[in-house]
Write a protein that holds these residues in place. Structure first.
Motif, mmCIF file in Angstrom:
data_model
loop_
_atom_site.group_PDB
_atom_site.id
_atom_site.type_symbol
_atom_site.label_atom_id
_atom_site.label_comp_id
_atom_site.label_asym_id
_atom_site.label_seq_id
_atom_site.Cartn_x
_atom_site.Cartn_y
_atom_site.Cartn_z
ATOM 1 N N GLY A 1 0.842 -1.121 0.145
ATOM 2 C CA GLY A 1 -0.192 0.052 0.171
ATOM 3 C C GLY A 1 0.650 1.156 -0.090
ATOM 4 N N PRO A 2 0.164 2.280 0.291
ATOM 5 C CA PRO A 2 0.901 3.739 0.218
ATOM 6 C C PRO A 2 2.162 3.891 1.058
ATOM 7 N N LEU A 3 2.271 3.139 2.045
ATOM 8 C CA LEU A 3 3.444 2.958 2.988
ATOM 9 C C LEU A 3 4.532 2.068 2.706
ATOM 10 N N SER A 4 4.168 1.735 1.580
ATOM 11 C CA SER A 4 5.344 0.490 1.135
ATOM 12 C C SER A 4 6.425 1.350 0.338
ATOM 13 N N LYS A 5 7.633 0.459 0.390
ATOM 14 C CA LYS A 5 8.721 1.138 -0.459
ATOM 15 C C LYS A 5 8.590 0.465 -1.684
ATOM 16 N N LEU A 6 7.693 -0.432 -2.031
ATOM 17 C CA LEU A 6 7.643 -0.989 -3.291
ATOM 18 C C LEU A 6 7.293 -0.077 -4.321
ATOM 19 N N SER A 7 7.592 -0.218 -5.715
ATOM 20 C CA SER A 7 7.020 0.549 -6.697
ATOM 21 C C SER A 7 5.919 0.162 -7.186
ATOM 22 N N THR A 8 5.404 -1.240 -6.690
ATOM 23 C CA THR A 8 4.055 -1.798 -7.273
ATOM 24 C C THR A 8 3.071 -1.434 -6.170
ATOM 25 N N PRO A 9 1.784 -0.647 -6.734
ATOM 26 C CA PRO A 9 0.856 -0.492 -5.573
ATOM 27 C C PRO A 9 0.100 -1.553 -5.347
ATOM 28 N N LEU A 10 -0.678 -1.714 -4.185
ATOM 29 C CA LEU A 10 -1.449 -2.765 -3.925
ATOM 30 C C LEU A 10 -2.687 -2.935 -4.753
ATOM 31 N N SER A 11 -3.127 -2.080 -5.351
ATOM 32 C CA SER A 11 -4.504 -2.060 -6.211
ATOM 33 C C SER A 11 -4.322 -0.738 -7.042
ATOM 34 N N SER A 12 -5.187 -1.138 -8.231
ATOM 35 C CA SER A 12 -5.275 0.017 -9.194
ATOM 36 C C SER A 12 -6.284 0.944 -8.940
ATOM 37 N N PHE A 13 -6.999 1.104 -7.608
ATOM 38 C CA PHE A 13 -7.682 2.085 -7.287
ATOM 39 C C PHE A 13 -6.951 3.466 -7.082
ATOM 40 N N GLU A 14 -7.356 4.411 -7.658
ATOM 41 C CA GLU A 14 -6.788 5.883 -7.662
ATOM 42 C C GLU A 14 -6.556 6.324 -6.279
ATOM 43 N N ASN A 15 -5.495 6.723 -5.995
ATOM 44 C CA ASN A 15 -5.092 7.090 -4.491
ATOM 45 C C ASN A 15 -5.619 6.385 -3.352
ATOM 46 N N ASP A 16 -5.456 4.841 -3.494
ATOM 47 C CA ASP A 16 -5.701 3.839 -2.757
ATOM 48 C C ASP A 16 -5.065 3.844 -1.351
ATOM 49 N N ASN A 17 -6.128 4.167 -0.442
ATOM 50 C CA ASN A 17 -5.500 4.146 0.782
ATOM 51 C C ASN A 17 -6.326 3.195 1.697
ATOM 52 N N PHE A 18 -6.689 2.241 1.215
ATOM 53 C CA PHE A 18 -7.480 1.252 2.036
ATOM 54 C C PHE A 18 -8.793 1.922 2.533
ATOM 55 N N ILE A 19 -9.581 2.278 1.830
ATOM 56 C CA ILE A 19 -10.654 2.653 2.442
ATOM 57 C C ILE A 19 -11.937 1.515 2.222
ATOM 58 N N THR A 20 -11.759 0.494 3.212
ATOM 59 C CA THR A 20 -12.892 -0.409 3.540
ATOM 60 C C THR A 20 -12.742 -0.900 4.821
ATOM 61 N N HIS A 21 -13.765 -1.246 5.272
ATOM 62 C CA HIS A 21 -13.746 -2.175 6.523
ATOM 63 C C HIS A 21 -13.867 -3.285 6.419
ATOM 64 N N ARG A 22 -13.830 -4.005 5.361
ATOM 65 C CA ARG A 22 -14.030 -5.276 4.986
ATOM 66 C C ARG A 22 -13.007 -6.062 4.830
ATOM 67 N N TRP A 23 -12.337 -6.926 5.600
ATOM 68 C CA TRP A 23 -11.151 -7.757 5.060
ATOM 69 C C TRP A 23 -11.345 -9.066 5.624
ATOM 70 N N VAL A 24 -10.887 -10.196 5.062
ATOM 71 C CA VAL A 24 -11.176 -11.498 5.570
ATOM 72 C C VAL A 24 -9.971 -12.323 5.292
ATOM 73 N N ILE A 25 -10.005 -13.499 5.840
ATOM 74 C CA ILE A 25 -8.950 -14.462 5.459
ATOM 75 C C ILE A 25 -9.696 -15.459 4.461
ATOM 76 N N ALA A 26 -9.242 -15.620 3.223
ATOM 77 C CA ALA A 26 -9.621 -16.495 2.148
ATOM 78 C C ALA A 26 -9.147 -17.637 2.048
ATOM 79 N N THR A 27 -9.725 -18.883 2.219
ATOM 80 C CA THR A 27 -9.196 -20.114 2.060
ATOM 81 C C THR A 27 -8.021 -20.201 0.818
ATOM 82 N N LYS A 28 -7.165 -21.158 0.794
ATOM 83 C CA LYS A 28 -6.307 -21.414 -0.356
ATOM 84 C C LYS A 28 -7.416 -21.872 -1.405
#
Length: 152
Positions: free
Chosen positions: A79-106
């Motif tokens: 995400g935005p605090l990463s030093k990686l050049s690849t963003p976490l998503s293609s959402f413009e100005n992505d700052n994880f504006i979601t309250h829904r995250w879960v563990i997904a099975t393999k």
């Protein structure tokens, strides 16, 4: 380490505290506890050792980041605090504006493989972190055996 707790009233498992001690983003940050749950636990690499995912927030910029603590020894920041050049998503100005995250099975992660886009690999080795955004769009972070990958 530059971490500071965002809310002193929130109980944090020892594992999260240990992982926070490994994180260095070059600026002061805190554990972001405004979503419930504020951390996830799963076996992301399939080695039967619990891994953790949690959000952090920069004190200065208020930007968020996702930390995955693998095997209690190694941290990966997305995400935005990463030093990686690849963003976490293609959402413009992505700052994880979601309250829904879960563990997904393999199995779930592998079943979302799209051979035309290759955005999610059929080679996911363990469980994954799934962020669910409005409109049913999601972002998945999964381990492919060598590194964490991001799929949308």
């Amino acid at each position: 380490m530059n971490s500071e707790m965002v809310d002193d009233e929130v109980w944090s498992p020892v594992a999260i505290d240990a992982c926070l001690a490994l994180v260095d983003i070059g600026e002061p940050f805190g554990l972001k506890t405004s979503i419930n749950p504020y951390y996830l636990r799963g076996d992301f690499d399939g080695n039967k050792i619990m891994d953790y995912a949690f959000l952090i927030e920069s004190k200065a910029s208020k930007k968020n980041g996702v930390v995955i603590c693998k095997d209690m020894r190694q941290t990966f920041i997305f995400g935005p605090l990463s030093k990686l050049s690849t963003p976490l998503s293609s959402f413009e100005n992505d700052n994880f504006i979601t309250h829904r995250w879960v563990i997904a099975t393999k199995e779930f992660t592998k079943s979302n493989f799209d051979p035309t886009s290759r955005k999610i690999s059929p080679d996911a080795r363990g469980e994954s972190v799934l962020f669910i955004f409005e409109g049913s769009r999601g972002v998945t972070i999964y381990w492919d055996g060598k590194k964490f990958q991001i799929g949308e």
